[in-house]
Design a protein around this motif. Structure first.
Motif, short mmCIF file in Angstrom:
data_model
loop_
_atom_site.label_atom_id
_atom_site.label_comp_id
_atom_site.label_asym_id
_atom_site.label_seq_id
_atom_site.Cartn_x
_atom_site.Cartn_y
_atom_site.Cartn_z
N UNK A 87 0.82 -1.21 0.00
CA UNK A 87 0.00 0.00 0.00
C UNK A 87 0.86 1.26 0.00
N UNK A 88 0.31 2.32 -0.53
CA UNK A 88 1.00 3.61 -0.56
C UNK A 88 1.34 4.05 0.86
N UNK A 89 0.43 3.84 1.79
CA UNK A 89 0.67 4.24 3.20
C UNK A 89 1.88 3.51 3.78
N UNK A 90 1.95 2.21 3.49
CA UNK A 90 3.09 1.43 3.99
C UNK A 90 4.39 1.88 3.33
N UNK A 91 4.35 2.16 2.05
CA UNK A 91 5.54 2.66 1.34
C UNK A 91 5.99 3.99 1.94
N UNK A 92 5.03 4.85 2.23
CA UNK A 92 5.37 6.16 2.82
C UNK A 92 5.98 6.00 4.20
N UNK A 93 5.42 5.11 5.00
CA UNK A 93 5.98 4.86 6.35
C UNK A 93 7.41 4.34 6.25
N UNK A 94 7.61 3.39 5.34
CA UNK A 94 8.95 2.81 5.16
C UNK A 94 9.92 3.87 4.68
N UNK A 95 9.51 4.68 3.73
CA UNK A 95 10.37 5.73 3.20
C UNK A 95 10.78 6.70 4.31
N UNK A 96 9.84 7.09 5.17
CA UNK A 96 10.17 7.99 6.27
C UNK A 96 11.20 7.37 7.22
N UNK A 97 11.04 6.10 7.50
CA UNK A 97 12.00 5.42 8.38
C UNK A 97 13.38 5.37 7.72
N UNK A 98 13.40 5.04 6.45
CA UNK A 98 14.68 4.97 5.75
C UNK A 98 15.33 6.34 5.62
N UNK B 54 19.41 4.01 0.09
CA UNK B 54 18.74 4.92 -0.84
C UNK B 54 18.29 4.20 -2.11
N UNK B 55 19.07 3.24 -2.59
CA UNK B 55 18.65 2.46 -3.74
C UNK B 55 17.40 1.65 -3.43
N UNK B 56 17.35 1.06 -2.26
CA UNK B 56 16.17 0.33 -1.84
C UNK B 56 14.96 1.27 -1.78
N UNK B 57 15.18 2.43 -1.23
CA UNK B 57 14.10 3.41 -1.09
C UNK B 57 13.54 3.77 -2.47
N UNK B 58 14.41 3.96 -3.43
CA UNK B 58 13.97 4.31 -4.78
C UNK B 58 13.20 3.15 -5.41
#
Length: 74
Positions: free
Chosen positions: A9-20, A65-69
């Protein structure tokens, strides 16, 4: 099961991105400290260690950062 095909989900991606992003920020602060420590070290053996630590840190930042992208669409 192929993990790359799992719908996240977009929400989960956003949460993960913030953590990273927080992790990357902390690692960049650590990089600054390592550079200062290296500059203030006279013993060559210790300077080599700081350089190795710096390279490992930079490598990890690239990995995160590569993972985040790839996985967080950023």
């Amino acid at each position: 099961m192929v993990l790359s095909n799992i719908k996240i989900s977009r929400e989960e991606k956003n949460r993960m991105r913030l953590k990273l992003e927080e992790i990357v920020s902390m690692m960049k602060e650590m990089e600054k400290k390592i550079i200062v420590f290296n500059e203030n070290t006279e013993t060559e053996e210790y300077r080599k260690f700081w350089q190795e630590l710096l390279e490992n840190n930079r490598s990890t930042v690239r990995k995160v950062t590569n993972f985040m992208v790839r996985k967080c669409n950023r």
